[in-house]
Scaffold this active site. Structure first.
Site, PDB file in Angstrom:
ATOM      1  N   HIS A  15     -39.887  20.440  37.351  1.00 40.91           N
ATOM      2  CA  HIS A  15     -38.665  20.349  38.181  1.00 40.91           C
ATOM      3  C   HIS A  15     -37.441  20.439  37.277  1.00 40.91           C
ATOM      4  CE1 HIS A  15     -36.471  18.467  41.808  1.00 40.91           C
ATOM      5  NE2 HIS A  15     -35.545  18.834  40.943  1.00 40.91           N
ATOM      6  N   HIS A  17     -33.317  22.352  36.774  1.00 41.80           N
ATOM      7  CA  HIS A  17     -32.210  23.171  37.286  1.00 41.80           C
ATOM      8  C   HIS A  17     -31.586  23.917  36.114  1.00 41.80           C
ATOM      9  CE1 HIS A  17     -32.188  21.087  41.217  1.00 41.80           C
ATOM     10  NE2 HIS A  17     -32.624  20.073  40.477  1.00 41.80           N
ATOM     11  N   LYS A 101     -39.249  25.128  48.234  1.00 43.12           N
ATOM     12  CA  LYS A 101     -38.573  23.836  48.116  1.00 43.12           C
ATOM     13  C   LYS A 101     -37.803  23.495  49.389  1.00 43.12           C
ATOM     14  CE  LYS A 101     -36.597  20.233  46.091  1.00 43.12           C
ATOM     15  NZ  LYS A 101     -35.798  20.031  44.889  1.00 43.12           N
ATOM     16  N   HIS A 138     -37.350  17.488  48.450  1.00 44.13           N
ATOM     17  CA  HIS A 138     -36.322  16.500  48.157  1.00 44.13           C
ATOM     18  C   HIS A 138     -36.445  15.472  49.279  1.00 44.13           C
ATOM     19  CE1 HIS A 138     -32.420  15.125  46.410  1.00 44.13           C
ATOM     20  NE2 HIS A 138     -32.499  14.431  47.523  1.00 44.13           N
ATOM     21  N   HIS A 176     -39.039  13.950  42.203  1.00 45.57           N
ATOM     22  CA  HIS A 176     -38.209  12.885  41.625  1.00 45.57           C
ATOM     23  C   HIS A 176     -38.238  11.587  42.446  1.00 45.57           C
ATOM     24  CE1 HIS A 176     -35.503  14.756  44.473  1.00 45.57           C
ATOM     25  NE2 HIS A 176     -35.118  15.709  43.666  1.00 45.57           N
ATOM     26  N   ASP A 249     -35.936  17.017  36.437  1.00 42.77           N
ATOM     27  CA  ASP A 249     -34.754  17.143  37.294  1.00 42.77           C
ATOM     28  C   ASP A 249     -33.490  17.302  36.446  1.00 42.77           C
ATOM     29  OD1 ASP A 249     -33.351  17.393  39.654  1.00 42.77           O
ATOM     30  OD2 ASP A 249     -33.146  15.235  39.964  1.00 42.77           O
TER      31      ASP A 249
HETATM   32  C1  NCD Z   1     -29.573  18.183  41.410  1.00 44.39           C
HETATM   33  C2  NCD Z   1     -28.586  19.298  41.034  1.00 44.39           C
HETATM   34  O1  NCD Z   1     -27.537  18.989  40.467  1.00 44.39           O
HETATM   35  O2  NCD Z   1     -28.885  20.472  41.300  1.00 44.39           O
HETATM   36  N1  NCD Z   1     -28.901  16.928  41.339  1.00 44.39           N
HETATM   37  C3  NCD Z   1     -29.469  15.697  41.240  1.00 44.39           C
HETATM   38  O3  NCD Z   1     -28.759  14.712  41.313  1.00 44.39           O
HETATM   39  N2  NCD Z   1     -30.758  15.546  41.075  1.00 44.39           N
HETATM   40  C4  NCD Z   1     -30.160  18.460  42.750  1.00 44.39           C
HETATM   41  C5  NCD Z   1     -31.338  17.605  43.100  1.00 44.39           C
HETATM   42  O4  NCD Z   1     -32.438  17.771  42.572  1.00 44.39           O
HETATM   43  O5  NCD Z   1     -31.190  16.706  43.941  1.00 44.39           O
HETATM   44 ZN    ZN Z   2     -33.582  18.506  41.274  1.00 47.87          ZN
END
Ligand code: NCD
Ligand code: ZN
Length: 346
Positions: A15, A17, A101, A138, A176, A249
């Site tokens: 996971h 970003h 997702k 999520h 998460h 995450d």
């Molecule tokens: C994530 C993001 O910034 O893309 N932010 C977070 O607080 N985890 C999105 C997510 O996974 O909820």
């Molecule tokens: Zn995330």
């Protein structure tokens, strides 16, 4: 005997970003230096909604992986109310796309195009179950009247339990997780239900974020909970139960976007992710359990081969940088910036 050096199969991040465009200059090398593979979350602007878009995004990521580093981005589609049922078969046939997702609309960063009511996408979910394509969730409800600290638990009761009743064989990852309720829910299900756990939810709790002044760099969603939940997450992550595996995450936001009257949600942990997990596992005397969590269980769940190369971690103090360059002249404050952790990847 306390271990001061551990060697483990190279871990994967289930996971992460990476964002898009210029951000990839920061995120792709950081992630590729730590992990062999990463599930690249699709909440970019605009979101990654089709297999074709995912393949193009994957190419943009690969273009930023440093020479000589092998990194395999695993792609995910962003589910919307309009996702065609036919996209699921395309995922099944794709060499690079692994999952779909669910972002409940309004739940988190860039979730505006998310699903407004899960029952609207039951036809797609039926196909996911049929083809055994992992469905990543999520897991928070978004109703304005539900307290932010209760949103994950309410999701279990109101969305997830009915979903699994309808689709008992659905391959599903609750992403998460942050509460003992979520951990126990996952334990009670069959093998088709798993969860990822972040370093911030293992190392910190809401006191770290709120006592002595608001620390915006600990703000992520789902939000850090009380210490008893942190303890349960540590217990399950270090239990060698294959339902729980690594998902950082890691989510970059510029310093200005975080240190703001309306600060963004997300913690950036990619550059030292495995060391942060090592710190958490070692704090509870379970460093020898790290390899299963970080390098075996996720691959097994996704039906992908385990990695074959290894990495070594040594127990030596490492200071996390106070800031990192991001975009054009901006900064990121990484998780635990300026603090010393006890492990270092060699
Ligand atoms: C994530 C993001 O910034 O893309 N932010 C977070 O607080 N985890 C999105 C997510 O996974 O909820
Ligand atoms: Zn995330």
């Amino acid at each position: 005997m306390a271990l001061n050096t551990i060697t483990l199969l190279q871990p994967d991040d289930w996971h992460a970003h990476l964002r898009d465009g210029l951000a990839l200059k920061r995120t792709a090398p950081d992630l590729a230096r730590q992990f062999a593979r990463a599930i690249c979350m699709p909440n970019t602007v605009p979101p990654v909604k089709t297999v074709a878009e995912a393949i193009a995004y994957r190419e943009r990521i690969l273009a930023h992986v440093p020479e000589g580093i092998a990194f395999d981005p695993r792609m995910v589609l962003y589910l919307t109310d309009q996702t065609p049922v036919s996209e699921v078969k395309k995922i099944k046939d794709s060499a690079h796309v692994n999952a779909v997702k669910l972002y409940p609309a309004g739940a988190t960063t860039n979730s505006d195009n998310g699903v407004s009511d899960i029952r609207k996408v039951y036809a797609v979910i039926e196909q996911l179950e049929e083809h055994q394509v992992p469905f990543l969730l999520h897991g928070e409800v978004t109703h304005s009247h539900v307290d932010i600290f209760d949103r994950e638990k309410r999701f279990l009761d109101e969305v997830l339990a009915p979903l699994l009743k309808q689709f008992p064989k659905l391959k599903l990852v609750l992403e998460h997780i942050t509460t003992s309720e979520a951990a126990h829910f996952v334990i009670e299900q069959d093998r088709n239900v798993a969860a990822t756990i972040t370093p911030q939810h293992l190392l910190f709790n809401r006191n770290d974020m709120l006592v002595g002044g608001i620390k915006p760099h600990f703000y992520c969603l789902p939000i850090l909970k009380r210490q008893t939940h942190q303890q349960t997450l540590l217990e399950v992550a270090t239990s060698s139960n294959p339902k729980f595996f690594l998902g950082t995450d890691s989510a970059p936001h510029s310093k200005d976007a975080k240190e703001n009257a309306c600060g963004c949600a997300g913690c950036y942990s990619a550059p030292t992710a495995i060391e942060l997990y090592a710190q958490a596992f070692d704090q509870v005397g379970k460093i020898e359990r790290l390899e299963g969590f970080a390098s075996h269980f996720g691959a097994d769940f996704y039906g992908l081969p385990r990695n074959t190369n290894s990495i070594t971690l040594v127990k030596e103090p490492q200071v996390i940088p106070t800031s990192l360059d991001y975009l054009d002249g901006e900064k990121i404050i990484p998780l635990y910036a300026g603090q010393t952790i006890q492990w270092r990847k060699v």
